[in-house]
Scaffold this motif. Structure first.
Motif, PDB file in Angstrom:
ATOM      1  N   LYS A 197       0.824  -1.205   0.000  1.00 36.62           N
ATOM      2  CA  LYS A 197       0.000   0.000   0.000  1.00 36.62           C
ATOM      3  C   LYS A 197       0.862   1.260   0.000  1.00 36.62           C
ATOM      4  O   LYS A 197       0.551   2.237  -0.687  1.00 36.62           O
ATOM      5  N   THR A 198       1.951   1.227   0.776  1.00 36.92           N
ATOM      6  CA  THR A 198       2.833   2.390   0.830  1.00 36.92           C
ATOM      7  C   THR A 198       3.449   2.660  -0.535  1.00 36.92           C
ATOM      8  O   THR A 198       3.498   3.814  -0.996  1.00 36.92           O
ATOM      9  N   ILE A 199       3.928   1.598  -1.195  1.00 33.46           N
ATOM     10  CA  ILE A 199       4.535   1.760  -2.524  1.00 33.46           C
ATOM     11  C   ILE A 199       3.483   2.215  -3.531  1.00 33.46           C
ATOM     12  O   ILE A 199       3.746   3.064  -4.394  1.00 33.46           O
ATOM     13  N   GLU A 200       2.264   1.665  -3.411  1.00 35.24           N
ATOM     14  CA  GLU A 200       1.184   2.066  -4.319  1.00 35.24           C
ATOM     15  C   GLU A 200       0.875   3.551  -4.169  1.00 35.24           C
ATOM     16  O   GLU A 200       0.752   4.276  -5.169  1.00 35.24           O
ATOM     17  N   ASN A 201       0.792   4.028  -2.926  1.00 35.25           N
ATOM     18  CA  ASN A 201       0.533   5.450  -2.691  1.00 35.25           C
ATOM     19  C   ASN A 201       1.706   6.308  -3.143  1.00 35.25           C
ATOM     20  O   ASN A 201       1.521   7.429  -3.632  1.00 35.25           O
ATOM     21  N   LEU A 202       2.932   5.796  -2.971  1.00 36.99           N
ATOM     22  CA  LEU A 202       4.119   6.548  -3.383  1.00 36.99           C
ATOM     23  C   LEU A 202       4.111   6.778  -4.885  1.00 36.99           C
ATOM     24  O   LEU A 202       4.276   7.918  -5.359  1.00 36.99           O
ATOM     25  N   PHE A 203       3.905   5.727  -5.659  1.00 43.34           N
ATOM     26  CA  PHE A 203       3.900   5.874  -7.112  1.00 43.34           C
ATOM     27  C   PHE A 203       2.688   6.686  -7.581  1.00 43.34           C
ATOM     28  O   PHE A 203       2.787   7.434  -8.560  1.00 43.34           O
ATOM     29  N   ALA A 204       1.560   6.538  -6.895  1.00 42.25           N
ATOM     30  CA  ALA A 204       0.390   7.358  -7.245  1.00 42.25           C
ATOM     31  C   ALA A 204       0.674   8.827  -6.976  1.00 42.25           C
ATOM     32  O   ALA A 204       0.289   9.700  -7.761  1.00 42.25           O
ATOM     33  N   GLY A 205       1.373   9.122  -5.859  1.00 47.52           N
ATOM     34  CA  GLY A 205       1.737  10.509  -5.554  1.00 47.52           C
ATOM     35  C   GLY A 205       2.661  11.084  -6.598  1.00 47.52           C
ATOM     36  O   GLY A 205       2.507  12.235  -7.026  1.00 47.52           O
ATOM     37  N   ILE A 206       3.642  10.285  -7.034  1.00 47.64           N
ATOM     38  CA  ILE A 206       4.547  10.748  -8.092  1.00 47.64           C
ATOM     39  C   ILE A 206       3.766  10.991  -9.372  1.00 47.64           C
ATOM     40  O   ILE A 206       4.000  11.980 -10.086  1.00 47.64           O
ATOM     41  N   ASN A 263      -3.114   8.674  -1.897  1.00 45.93           N
ATOM     42  CA  ASN A 263      -2.864   9.043  -3.287  1.00 45.93           C
ATOM     43  C   ASN A 263      -3.396   8.021  -4.283  1.00 45.93           C
ATOM     44  O   ASN A 263      -3.876   8.382  -5.357  1.00 45.93           O
ATOM     45  N   ALA A 264      -3.282   6.733  -3.943  1.00 45.36           N
ATOM     46  CA  ALA A 264      -3.782   5.706  -4.858  1.00 45.36           C
ATOM     47  C   ALA A 264      -5.288   5.845  -5.056  1.00 45.36           C
ATOM     48  O   ALA A 264      -5.797   5.704  -6.175  1.00 45.36           O
ATOM     49  N   GLN A 265      -6.018   6.144  -3.971  1.00 41.26           N
ATOM     50  CA  GLN A 265      -7.463   6.334  -4.076  1.00 41.26           C
ATOM     51  C   GLN A 265      -7.790   7.633  -4.800  1.00 41.26           C
ATOM     52  O   GLN A 265      -8.701   7.678  -5.643  1.00 41.26           O
ATOM     53  N   PHE A 266      -7.053   8.694  -4.503  1.00 39.86           N
ATOM     54  CA  PHE A 266      -7.310   9.989  -5.131  1.00 39.86           C
ATOM     55  C   PHE A 266      -7.056   9.931  -6.637  1.00 39.86           C
ATOM     56  O   PHE A 266      -7.815  10.497  -7.426  1.00 39.86           O
ATOM     57  N   ALA A 267      -5.987   9.237  -7.046  1.00 39.15           N
ATOM     58  CA  ALA A 267      -5.656   9.153  -8.470  1.00 39.15           C
ATOM     59  C   ALA A 267      -6.696   8.354  -9.248  1.00 39.15           C
ATOM     60  O   ALA A 267      -6.839   8.535 -10.468  1.00 39.15           O
ATOM     61  N   ALA A 268      -7.411   7.450  -8.558  1.00 38.94           N
ATOM     62  CA  ALA A 268      -8.407   6.632  -9.242  1.00 38.94           C
ATOM     63  C   ALA A 268      -9.752   7.340  -9.399  1.00 38.94           C
ATOM     64  O   ALA A 268     -10.630   6.850 -10.119  1.00 38.94           O
ATOM     65  N   LEU A 269      -9.948   8.497  -8.735  1.00 38.04           N
ATOM     66  CA  LEU A 269     -11.212   9.222  -8.819  1.00 38.04           C
ATOM     67  C   LEU A 269     -11.280  10.083 -10.081  1.00 38.04           C
ATOM     68  O   LEU A 269     -10.260  10.416 -10.678  1.00 38.04           O
ATOM     69  N   ASN A 270     -12.512  10.427 -10.453  1.00 35.87           N
ATOM     70  CA  ASN A 270     -12.709  11.434 -11.498  1.00 35.87           C
ATOM     71  C   ASN A 270     -12.538  12.808 -10.857  1.00 35.87           C
ATOM     72  O   ASN A 270     -13.309  13.184  -9.976  1.00 35.87           O
ATOM     73  N   ILE A 271     -11.520  13.531 -11.293  1.00 31.71           N
ATOM     74  CA  ILE A 271     -11.179  14.816 -10.683  1.00 31.71           C
ATOM     75  C   ILE A 271     -11.544  15.937 -11.645  1.00 31.71           C
ATOM     76  O   ILE A 271     -11.095  15.942 -12.792  1.00 31.71           O
ATOM     77  N   GLU A 272     -12.359  16.851 -11.173  1.00 28.86           N
ATOM     78  CA  GLU A 272     -12.703  18.040 -11.953  1.00 28.86           C
ATOM     79  C   GLU A 272     -11.996  19.236 -11.323  1.00 28.86           C
ATOM     80  O   GLU A 272     -12.287  19.617 -10.191  1.00 28.86           O
ATOM     81  N   ASN A 273     -11.064  19.796 -12.056  1.00 28.55           N
ATOM     82  CA  ASN A 273     -10.232  20.884 -11.535  1.00 28.55           C
ATOM     83  C   ASN A 273     -10.753  22.215 -12.062  1.00 28.55           C
ATOM     84  O   ASN A 273     -10.784  22.453 -13.274  1.00 28.55           O
TER      85      ASN A 273
END
Length: 511
Positions: free
Chosen positions: A285-294, A339-349
């Protein structure tokens, strides 16, 4: 003791000493290159029981130094071959004391320390400051010449590289100047091999040092580029990337050096692979969040300070970390999303927009006449053209007949990126549209069913007549603004409407 590893000439008691002298003075053997397989190197073109470990250069020929595998009570062993041993005495007789040894006192030439004459150790120690001094002089000369060429270029990258090259270049040159002296000293084979290994490590350290400095240059330039393009959140990844690249560079060079020293790198890499898999599974999970953050920092779907919608939530991005993203909601609470969860969402900026869509759809009373509708459409178009905060190209159209309303649609953009300013401009536009509708003698449709016990006020017939008369005048004068105003009229209308309105406290500077 040494005689048991000689295949022949055992009667010559001086042969072991002569062989050692020849190996020390005339043979350059890379011990790490000798096969560790008990069967020897089978692809060298020699017989399976023969192994070439080096050569001896003489004045007229080159003598191979070979080993011969034989059976013994303790099993198979490798011995110096009889062919090599037969030529050792003749080669030994050609070895003479060096010029230095002829003029040194006997205490320095006869005293032995770790198998070598004392004077050789003294000379080895004196070579260190000599090599360092030569390296400093030559490095300064080389860098001075390189700096001269760098000044002629338009980029400052070569200047940075030259500045970072100074230390590694000095170390590499010191090793390069030290090595020829090592060969001239003719130290014992094992001592020479040990010092040679130290030279290899220092040369590899110089290369790793320079590579690490190049990574620093690349990291600083990457960070500066991100700052210039206002990608401030991405700069958080630069230190992590710098450390990862440095570790990879040092580990790779270390593995190459160890491989040259004869270590089995396949075993080391297999161990690293198993350890890496274990770590990856434990920290999945930590590595998944790390790469998602990058990924978030590099792709930049949002930046720090952007107002966005993610899933069912909206808020302002406070921080994009390597594990999670923090967002402040409209309720002033802070949501921390992995980050892994956030990157998987539909984000409207909403941050990158330079204007906001103004798109009201509304209906007028079903009994509104065609000329009243023309009056309303023309008035709203004129309003949109004249308003300084509405982008050119705005339009309003009658789009449908409903059961209880005539539907109009406005399609335009308000020239602001600030949402608070947008709602103020939107309010101003809607109020002015209400005035246009009222001036036409009609009103917004009421999509409800109402039972009236008394006759209501209904439509203002005077205003209705005035709107109809105005449209009749447009028709008679050939100025009917349908399907739109003429380009000349539109050009004259642009930005003619005062905003804020003349009666506004903001315009009049009221406290």
């Amino acid at each position: 003791m040494a005689a048991q590893y000689l295949e022949a000439n055992a009667a010559n008691r001086d042969l072991p000493m002569q062989l050692k002298t020849v190996l020390d003075r005339r043979v350059n053997i890379d011990l790490a290159a000798i096969s560790n397989d008990p069967a020897g190197e089978l692809t060298d073109g020699l017989a399976p029981d023969r192994e070439l470990i080096g050569t001896v250069s003489t004045s007229d020929s080159s003598v191979p130094v070979t080993l011969h595998r034989v059976n013994s009570p303790n099993g198979e062993i490798w011995l110096f071959s009889a062919d090599t041993l037969a030529k050792v005495p003749a080669i030994f007789r050609t070895i003479e004391p060096s010029i230095v040894e002829r003029y040194l006192p006997g205490v320095l030439t006869e005293t032995q320390l770790f198998g070598a004459a004392l004077w050789r150790w003294i000379a080895l120690l004196l070579m260190v400051p000599v090599a360092i001094g030569l390296a400093l002089i030559v490095a300064k000369l080389v860098l001075w010449i390189a700096a001269g060429f760098a000044r002629r270029t338009t980029t400052d990258l070569d200047d940075e590289i030259i500045a970072k090259l100074c230390g590694p270049l000095r170390l590499f040159l010191a090793v390069s100047f030290f090595h020829p002296g090592l060969l001239l000293l003719a130290l014992p084979l094992l001592t020479r091999q040990a010092v040679g290994d130290l030279e290899t490590m220092l040369a590899a350290a110089a290369f790793a040092w320079f590579l690490v400095r190049l990574i620093d240059i690349a990291a600083e330039r990457t960070r500066a580029a991100l700052v210039r393009t206002h990608r401030f959140a991405a700069t958080a990844v630069v230190p992590l990337g710098r450390r990862i690249l440095k570790v990879l560079a040092v580990v790779s060079i270390s593995l190459v050096v160890l491989d040259n020293f004869g270590f089995q790198m396949s075993t080391v890499l297999a161990g690293l692979g198993v350890g890496g898999i274990a770590v990856a599974l434990a920290a999945q999970k930590t590595i998944e969040n790390l790469f998602a953050g990058i990924s978030i920092v590099i792709d930049q779907p949002v930046r720090v300070g952007d107002f966005c919608k993610f899933g069912d939530n909206v808020g302002t991005v406070l921080d994009i970390g390597l594990r999670s993203t923090r967002i402040q909601t409209l309720d002033r609470t802070v949501i921390t999303v992995p980050n892994a969860q956030f990157a998987a969402l539909n984000i409207e900026n909403f941050g990158p927009r330079e204007k906001v869509w103004f798109h009201p759809v509304f209906g007028l009373r079903i009994d509104t006449t065609a000329d009243q509708m023309r009056y309303v459409l023309a008035g709203i178009r004129k309003l949109l053209y004249e308003h300084p905060k509405v982008e050119a190209g705005a339009r309003v159209r009658l789009i449908a007949f409903g059961a209880d309303a005539l539907t109009l649609e406005i399609f335009s953009s308000v020239l602001t990126a600030d949402y608070n300013e947008f709602v103020a401009i939107q309010e101003d536009l809607l109020l002015r549209i209400l005035e246009v509708i009222a001036d036409a003698g009609t009103s917004l449709a009421m999509p409800v069913q109402t039972n009236y016990l008394a006759r209501g006020a209904g439509m203002d017939h005077d205003l209705r007549k005035a709107a109809i008369d105005t449209v009749r005048e447009w028709k008679e004068d050939g100025r009917l603004p349908f399907p739109d105003f003429s380009p000349r009229d539109v050009e004259q209308m642009q930005n003619k409407l005062p905003y804020p309105p003349p009666e506004s406290a903001l315009r009049n500077g009221a406290a």
